[in-house]
Design an enzyme around this catalytic site. Structure first.
Site, PDB file in Angstrom:
ATOM      1  CD  GLN A  95      53.628  68.619   8.662  1.00 14.19           C
ATOM      2  OE1 GLN A  95      54.385  69.501   8.808  1.00 14.19           O
ATOM      3  NE2 GLN A  95      53.912  67.786   7.476  1.00 14.19           N
ATOM      4  CB  SER A 115      57.537  60.734   8.653  1.00 10.98           C
ATOM      5  OG  SER A 115      58.175  60.164   7.208  1.00 10.98           O
ATOM      6  CB  THR A 156      67.354  42.736   7.218  1.00 12.77           C
ATOM      7  OG1 THR A 156      67.387  41.155   6.983  1.00 12.77           O
ATOM      8  CG2 THR A 156      68.736  43.401   7.337  1.00 12.77           C
ATOM      9  CB  CYS A 242      48.887  63.374   0.709  1.00 13.29           C
ATOM     10  SG  CYS A 242      50.726  63.457   1.478  1.00 13.29           S
TER      11      CYS A 242
HETATM   12  C1  LIG Z   1      53.679  63.464   5.522  1.00 12.05           C
HETATM   13  C2  LIG Z   1      52.828  63.237   6.786  1.00 12.05           C
HETATM   14  C3  LIG Z   1      52.326  61.687   6.953  1.00 12.05           C
HETATM   15  C4  LIG Z   1      53.016  60.555   5.988  1.00 12.05           C
HETATM   16  O1  LIG Z   1      54.283  60.493   6.329  1.00 12.05           O
HETATM   17  P1  LIG Z   1      55.117  59.729   5.059  1.00 12.05           P
HETATM   18  O2  LIG Z   1      56.488  59.646   5.802  1.00 12.05           O
HETATM   19  O3  LIG Z   1      55.317  60.857   4.210  1.00 12.05           O
HETATM   20  O4  LIG Z   1      54.254  58.692   4.536  1.00 12.05           O
HETATM   21  C5  LIG Z   1      51.521  61.489   7.896  1.00 12.05           C
HETATM   22  N1  LIG Z   1      50.922  62.458   8.536  1.00 12.05           N
HETATM   23  C6  LIG Z   1      51.437  63.678   8.558  1.00 12.05           C
HETATM   24  C7  LIG Z   1      50.787  64.709   9.342  1.00 12.05           C
HETATM   25  C8  LIG Z   1      52.265  64.111   7.392  1.00 12.05           C
HETATM   26  O5  LIG Z   1      52.585  65.480   7.376  1.00 12.05           O
END
Ligand SMILES: *Cc1c(COP(=O)(O)O)cnc(C)c1O
Length: 318
Positions: A95, A115, A156, A242
């Site tokens: 985040q 991410s 890969t 989630c």
């Molecule tokens: C969304 C999120 C994740 C998970 O990432 P994904 O790529 O969606 O699996 C982990 N930690 C935080 C703080 C997130 O906001």
């Protein structure tokens, strides 16, 4: 990789499930995990962290920014403490990266995860930063088979994903300062409006240590799901994406000390790069309207307005 050295891991209760579920799994494999509490503002107490460390501690994993309440943990100080104690510091910066400055050198971070899709990049791609010196961090292979990515993750490479993630990072880096100021303006305006036109509303988590685009508010005496239904053309949420499949109140809000009822009356507003002032105005008006309507139907709200202390009521079932 550090199993020989110890089996103790420290994290905290408001982490994302990505970390908590991993820790739960590690407990089954014989690791000992300490889940630090948070204060009412959502931050951990550094003294708690210091006290939790022992000679078997191999890893501290504390998120940089929380996904529900946007609270920024004191990662620089956490990293410093870890380095003093020779413990590896991982931060879930999913985040935080691209939203607020994060620097693995000045913030004393050893391992950092991010991410793509949280920073306007593609889904299905992320990155793990692994420090190479002072200290050198070693990682056991996540996937075997061919030795790609220095043997840490064979297979890969997803080149389009990687390029997309890189580009998203570059854009976020260039725009971070102006975007943060813009989002902070939108967010603070929304907060001020909701607070001035509604009573019994409050912000969850520190306003001072917070992502610029996050606002998480409780609208007491209103049921969160009804509020969500009332603004179903707006993408807000009552828990994290989630865990929203369950009707359980948010464990993050409960960790701040909120009761189930108040946690259920909470909404997370997430503002982003493509939101406009007009959209925020629309959401503000709509939330005010629906909260007022729902409260007209709320006997609890009526009683509070009449000066009745709800904590003194003895509820009896007949
Ligand atoms: C969304 C999120 C994740 C998970 O990432 P994904 O790529 O969606 O699996 C982990 N930690 C935080 C703080 C997130 O906001």
């Amino acid at each position: 990789m550090y199993r020989e050295r110890g089996n103790h891991i420290i994290t905290q209760v408001t982490e994302h499930k990505a970390v908590l579920d991993t820790c739960k799994r590690l407990e089954k494999y014989g690791y000992r995990v300490t889940y630090l509490p948070v204060k009412a503002d959502g931050l951990i107490d550094l003294e708690d962290l210091r006290r939790a460390m022992d000679d078997k501690t191999i890893l501290v994993s504390i998120m940089a920014a929380n996904n529900e309440i946007g609270v920024l943990q004191p990662i620089r100080e956490i990293g410093k403490l870890c380095h003093e104690k020779n413990v590896i510091f991982h931060t879930d910066a999913v985040q935080a990266v691209g939203k607020v400055p994060v620097n693995v050198m000045t913030d004393n971070i050893d391992v950092l995860s991010l991410s793509g899709h949280k920073i306007y990049g593609p889904k299905g791609v992320g990155a793990l930063y692994v420090r190479r010196r002072n200290p050198r961090v070693q990682i056991a292979a996540q996937i075997d088979g061919g030795g790609h990515e220095r043997g840490m993750r064979s297979g890969t490479l997803n080149v389009p994903g990687i390029v997309g993630l890189g580009k998203a990072c570059a854009i976020a880096f260039d725009e971070m300062d102006s975007e943060a100021a813009y989002l902070r303006g939108l967010r603070d305006g929304l907060k001020t409006r909701l607070e001035s036109e509604l009573d019994y509303v409050h912000v969850n988590g520190s306003m001072e240590h917070r992502l610029p685009g996050n606002l998480n508010m409780s609208f007491v005496y209103v049921e969160g799901e009804s509020l969500l239904m009332g603004i179903n053309d707006v993408a807000v949420s009552s828990g994290s994406a989630c865990t929203s499949a369950t009707l359980e109140p948010s464990y993050v809000l409960k960790a701040l000390g909120l009761g189930d009822d108040v946690a259920h009356s909470s909404i997370r507003f997430g503002l982003g790069r493509f939101n406009t002032q007009a959209e925020v105005d629309y959401v503000g008006a709509k939330v005010i309207d629906i909260v007022k309507k729902l409260r007209e139907l709320s006997p609890l709200y009526e009683m509070v307005r009449e000066g009745i202390d709800l904590t003194k009521i003895v509820w009896a079932a007949h």
